[in-house]
Design a protein around this motif. Sequence first.
Motif, PDB file in Angstrom:
ATOM      1  N   GLU A 138       2.921   6.265   3.829  1.00 52.40           N
ATOM      2  CA  GLU A 138       3.199   7.540   4.719  1.00 52.40           C
ATOM      3  C   GLU A 138       3.530   8.763   3.858  1.00 52.40           C
ATOM      4  O   GLU A 138       2.822   9.756   4.484  1.00 52.40           O
ATOM      5  N   ASP A 139       4.180   8.696   2.916  1.00 52.72           N
ATOM      6  CA  ASP A 139       4.369   9.765   2.032  1.00 52.72           C
ATOM      7  C   ASP A 139       2.900  10.402   1.437  1.00 52.72           C
ATOM      8  O   ASP A 139       3.046  11.609   1.371  1.00 52.72           O
ATOM      9  N   ILE A 140       2.148   9.485   1.139  1.00 52.30           N
ATOM     10  CA  ILE A 140       1.065   9.935   0.534  1.00 52.30           C
ATOM     11  C   ILE A 140       0.085  10.652   1.692  1.00 52.30           C
ATOM     12  O   ILE A 140      -0.532  11.819   1.574  1.00 52.30           O
ATOM     13  N   ALA A 141       0.104  10.115   2.790  1.00 56.66           N
ATOM     14  CA  ALA A 141      -0.625  10.767   3.989  1.00 56.66           C
ATOM     15  C   ALA A 141      -0.009  12.053   4.432  1.00 56.66           C
ATOM     16  O   ALA A 141      -0.814  13.021   4.669  1.00 56.66           O
ATOM     17  N   ARG A 142       1.013  12.191   4.204  1.00 57.43           N
ATOM     18  CA  ARG A 142       1.806  13.797   4.565  1.00 57.43           C
ATOM     19  C   ARG A 142       1.265  14.608   3.442  1.00 57.43           C
ATOM     20  O   ARG A 142       1.105  15.619   3.929  1.00 57.43           O
ATOM     21  N   GLU A 143       1.553  14.226   2.256  1.00 58.80           N
ATOM     22  CA  GLU A 143       0.851  15.140   1.064  1.00 58.80           C
ATOM     23  C   GLU A 143      -0.414  15.456   1.037  1.00 58.80           C
ATOM     24  O   GLU A 143      -0.577  16.651   0.722  1.00 58.80           O
ATOM     25  N   TYR A 144      -1.334  14.595   1.733  1.00 62.68           N
ATOM     26  CA  TYR A 144      -2.648  14.961   1.848  1.00 62.68           C
ATOM     27  C   TYR A 144      -3.086  15.273   3.444  1.00 62.68           C
ATOM     28  O   TYR A 144      -4.196  15.700   3.389  1.00 62.68           O
ATOM     29  N   VAL A 172      -3.051  13.702   6.027  1.00 63.48           N
ATOM     30  CA  VAL A 172      -4.031  12.740   6.738  1.00 63.48           C
ATOM     31  C   VAL A 172      -3.243  11.554   7.148  1.00 63.48           C
ATOM     32  O   VAL A 172      -2.027  11.592   7.051  1.00 63.48           O
ATOM     33  N   THR A 173      -3.764  10.751   8.089  1.00 65.28           N
ATOM     34  CA  THR A 173      -2.976   9.694   8.742  1.00 65.28           C
ATOM     35  C   THR A 173      -2.759   8.522   7.608  1.00 65.28           C
ATOM     36  O   THR A 173      -3.668   8.438   6.760  1.00 65.28           O
ATOM     37  N   PRO A 174      -1.814   7.650   7.984  1.00 68.03           N
ATOM     38  CA  PRO A 174      -1.729   6.470   7.211  1.00 68.03           C
ATOM     39  C   PRO A 174      -3.246   5.367   6.963  1.00 68.03           C
ATOM     40  O   PRO A 174      -3.517   5.179   6.021  1.00 68.03           O
ATOM     41  N   LEU A 175      -3.790   5.356   8.115  1.00 65.85           N
ATOM     42  CA  LEU A 175      -5.164   4.829   8.273  1.00 65.85           C
ATOM     43  C   LEU A 175      -6.154   5.415   7.077  1.00 65.85           C
ATOM     44  O   LEU A 175      -6.708   4.770   6.714  1.00 65.85           O
ATOM     45  N   THR A 176      -6.120   6.774   7.277  1.00 63.64           N
ATOM     46  CA  THR A 176      -7.064   7.379   6.277  1.00 63.64           C
ATOM     47  C   THR A 176      -6.656   7.047   4.831  1.00 63.64           C
ATOM     48  O   THR A 176      -7.629   6.749   3.999  1.00 63.64           O
ATOM     49  N   VAL A 177      -5.365   6.894   4.420  1.00 65.88           N
ATOM     50  CA  VAL A 177      -5.029   6.534   3.204  1.00 65.88           C
ATOM     51  C   VAL A 177      -5.407   5.003   2.832  1.00 65.88           C
ATOM     52  O   VAL A 177      -6.105   4.708   1.903  1.00 65.88           O
ATOM     53  N   ILE A 178      -5.066   4.118   3.838  1.00 65.71           N
ATOM     54  CA  ILE A 178      -5.199   3.016   3.711  1.00 65.71           C
ATOM     55  C   ILE A 178      -7.087   2.582   3.551  1.00 65.71           C
ATOM     56  O   ILE A 178      -7.626   2.046   2.617  1.00 65.71           O
ATOM     57  N   ARG A 179      -7.869   3.417   4.167  1.00 63.93           N
ATOM     58  CA  ARG A 179      -9.215   3.374   3.886  1.00 63.93           C
ATOM     59  C   ARG A 179      -9.853   3.479   2.692  1.00 63.93           C
ATOM     60  O   ARG A 179     -10.782   3.200   2.245  1.00 63.93           O
ATOM     61  N   HIS A 180      -8.984   4.479   2.004  1.00 62.47           N
ATOM     62  CA  HIS A 180      -9.358   4.548   0.628  1.00 62.47           C
ATOM     63  C   HIS A 180      -8.704   4.009  -0.508  1.00 62.47           C
ATOM     64  O   HIS A 180      -8.868   4.126  -1.685  1.00 62.47           O
ATOM     65  N   LEU A 181      -7.896   3.095  -0.090  1.00 62.05           N
ATOM     66  CA  LEU A 181      -7.223   2.049  -1.134  1.00 62.05           C
ATOM     67  C   LEU A 181      -8.079   1.035  -1.323  1.00 62.05           C
ATOM     68  O   LEU A 181      -8.831   0.237  -0.615  1.00 62.05           O
ATOM     69  N   PRO A 182      -8.468   0.763  -2.652  1.00 62.01           N
ATOM     70  CA  PRO A 182      -9.333  -0.268  -3.236  1.00 62.01           C
ATOM     71  C   PRO A 182      -9.235  -1.704  -2.651  1.00 62.01           C
ATOM     72  O   PRO A 182      -9.934  -2.370  -2.563  1.00 62.01           O
ATOM     73  N   GLU A 183      -7.759  -1.773  -2.689  1.00 64.41           N
ATOM     74  CA  GLU A 183      -7.493  -3.478  -2.233  1.00 64.41           C
ATOM     75  C   GLU A 183      -6.891  -3.537  -0.715  1.00 64.41           C
ATOM     76  O   GLU A 183      -6.066  -4.078  -0.667  1.00 64.41           O
ATOM     77  N   SER A 184      -7.711  -2.732   0.347  1.00 68.72           N
ATOM     78  CA  SER A 184      -7.503  -3.192   1.521  1.00 68.72           C
ATOM     79  C   SER A 184      -8.687  -3.479   2.204  1.00 68.72           C
ATOM     80  O   SER A 184      -9.580  -3.276   1.926  1.00 68.72           O
ATOM     81  N   HIS A 185      -8.122  -4.243   3.505  1.00 65.66           N
ATOM     82  CA  HIS A 185      -9.441  -4.545   4.528  1.00 65.66           C
ATOM     83  C   HIS A 185      -8.878  -4.137   5.799  1.00 65.66           C
ATOM     84  O   HIS A 185      -7.927  -4.303   6.190  1.00 65.66           O
ATOM     85  N   LEU A 186      -9.864  -3.698   6.676  1.00 65.19           N
ATOM     86  CA  LEU A 186      -9.601  -3.361   8.097  1.00 65.19           C
ATOM     87  C   LEU A 186     -10.342  -4.150   9.011  1.00 65.19           C
ATOM     88  O   LEU A 186     -11.643  -4.563   8.914  1.00 65.19           O
ATOM     89  N   PHE A 187      -9.637  -4.557  10.231  1.00 62.73           N
ATOM     90  CA  PHE A 187     -10.358  -5.362  11.128  1.00 62.73           C
ATOM     91  C   PHE A 187      -9.811  -4.559  12.572  1.00 62.73           C
ATOM     92  O   PHE A 187      -9.080  -3.866  12.539  1.00 62.73           O
ATOM     93  N   SER A 188     -10.277  -5.324  13.507  1.00 60.55           N
ATOM     94  CA  SER A 188     -10.277  -4.571  14.861  1.00 60.55           C
ATOM     95  C   SER A 188      -8.916  -4.968  15.490  1.00 60.55           C
ATOM     96  O   SER A 188      -8.279  -6.030  15.100  1.00 60.55           O
ATOM     97  N   GLY A 189      -8.201  -4.165  15.890  1.00 59.35           N
ATOM     98  CA  GLY A 189      -7.010  -4.693  16.748  1.00 59.35           C
ATOM     99  C   GLY A 189      -7.094  -5.801  17.899  1.00 59.35           C
ATOM    100  O   GLY A 189      -6.148  -6.273  18.055  1.00 59.35           O
TER     101      GLY A 189
END
Length: 173
Positions: free
Chosen positions: A25-31, A33-50
């Motif tokens: 959340e802090d990184i998202a505010r700094e840049y 963007v949303t937390p989701l955008t940060v997560i999309r750019h993290l190397p060790e993350s996976h996204l799936f449909s809600g």
Amino acid sequence: MTAMHTDNLQKLTDFLSTQPDGTVEDIAREYGVTPLTVIRHLPESHLFSGSQFDAVWDNITEWGDVTTLVNNEDLILEFHGALPTGTHRHGYFNLRGKQGMSGHIRATNCQQIALVERPFMGMSTASVWFLNASGYAMLKVFVGRDSHRQLLSDQLNAFRALPALLAEREKHP
């Protein structure tokens, strides 16, 4: 996408490659963007449909004691304990916890589920994020820790098995 937005995302990606210690959340505010955008750019993350909400929730209820966080600008609320099961009624996923955690989640608002493994405050973390349409966490569930503050290996193994399970479910709903 504007050049400034693209440049900002590249700066975010570069920053995340340094494995920063701050909250998503802090990184998202700094840049900006949303937390989701940060997560999309993290190397060790996976996204799936809600739409996988029930499968993920049911899986986590079998892990034992976890840490559940609700985090917004005004509070960070933590609950340590087993995740209760639930049922869908009247527009909510109603938690069946008789002790500990209880409440109601508007699960239909969950648009994405992220599995994030990253360092925080000098320790490894593994968390499941239930994200709304705005790209913010509805709630997060963290793998539990032992008395030495190490991630519980059984839970970490279950967490790490989730991407394959969910990917298979998305191929064959």
